[in-house]
Design a protein around this motif. Sequence first.
Motif, PDB file in Angstrom:
ATOM      1  N   ALA A 183      19.092 -31.987  79.833  1.00 51.65           N
ATOM      2  CA  ALA A 183      18.093 -32.801  80.106  1.00 51.65           C
ATOM      3  C   ALA A 183      16.504 -32.378  80.407  1.00 51.65           C
ATOM      4  N   ALA A 184      16.907 -31.323  81.219  1.00 52.76           N
ATOM      5  CA  ALA A 184      15.689 -30.437  81.501  1.00 52.76           C
ATOM      6  C   ALA A 184      14.982 -29.707  80.232  1.00 52.76           C
ATOM      7  N   ASP A 185      15.715 -29.523  79.455  1.00 48.90           N
ATOM      8  CA  ASP A 185      15.272 -28.895  78.146  1.00 48.90           C
ATOM      9  C   ASP A 185      14.613 -29.748  77.248  1.00 48.90           C
ATOM     10  N   ILE A 186      15.428 -31.076  77.204  1.00 50.87           N
ATOM     11  CA  ILE A 186      14.590 -31.959  76.396  1.00 50.87           C
ATOM     12  C   ILE A 186      13.291 -32.257  76.813  1.00 50.87           C
ATOM     13  N   GLU A 187      13.155 -32.289  78.100  1.00 49.09           N
ATOM     14  CA  GLU A 187      11.853 -32.635  78.660  1.00 49.09           C
ATOM     15  C   GLU A 187      10.810 -31.449  78.301  1.00 49.09           C
ATOM     16  N   GLU A 188      11.325 -30.330  78.595  1.00 49.24           N
ATOM     17  CA  GLU A 188      10.518 -29.103  78.086  1.00 49.24           C
ATOM     18  C   GLU A 188       9.926 -29.025  76.655  1.00 49.24           C
ATOM     19  N   ILE A 189      10.848 -29.420  75.932  1.00 49.09           N
ATOM     20  CA  ILE A 189      10.496 -29.529  74.524  1.00 49.09           C
ATOM     21  C   ILE A 189       9.492 -30.385  74.225  1.00 49.09           C
TER      22      ILE A 189
END
Length: 199
Positions: A183-189
């Motif tokens: 989920a953190a990577d989705i938000e980073e994108i």
Amino acid sequence: MHLTSEDHPGPRRRRHGAELKTALLDAAWEELMERGYAAFTFAAVAQRAGTSRPVVGRHWAAKDVLVRDAITRASDQFTLTDPDTGSLRDDTVALLEQLNGAFTMFAAAMTAQLAAFFEETGTTPAELRTSLIDERWSLIESVTRRAVERGEIDGAKPTPRITRLPYDLLRHDVLMNLRPMPAADIEEIVDTVFMPLLT
């Protein structure tokens, strides 16, 4: 000796129409995931569905057509819900999170299990993806369109490539790692790549 109805069970209830076709498509998907396209046969699908091979042949003339229909049915189990949070950023994160699991499941099918399918049919993963995502794409586009209408972003900035970018990045990550994106990577994108291009 008295025999009960359990000793002489009645014949299996015969399925017809949509019920039968659904059972065959589900069996085909399970067979594809377990054995891959190269080992996929009408006989195996029929056995898994509890019917006969001629029944499968009456519905599909070739195995590539059955496989495509089975993939479409499996894809249809994942419906996108419009988050409509009032924010492009939050809408995009929510849609990516919904697609995360679906992309993970289909990543395996798009690689090992379907390699022979693409070779036999002369098609590509991109063509299959297009046939599966078109229905959902109108919702994805509506999220960006609402942001323009709210004045949140400049209407000239969301080109088709930019609009697709976060979804392309999610798909690429899942295909490479064969697991859901954190989920953190989705938000980073969304926060460091997508939104800066639009605001």
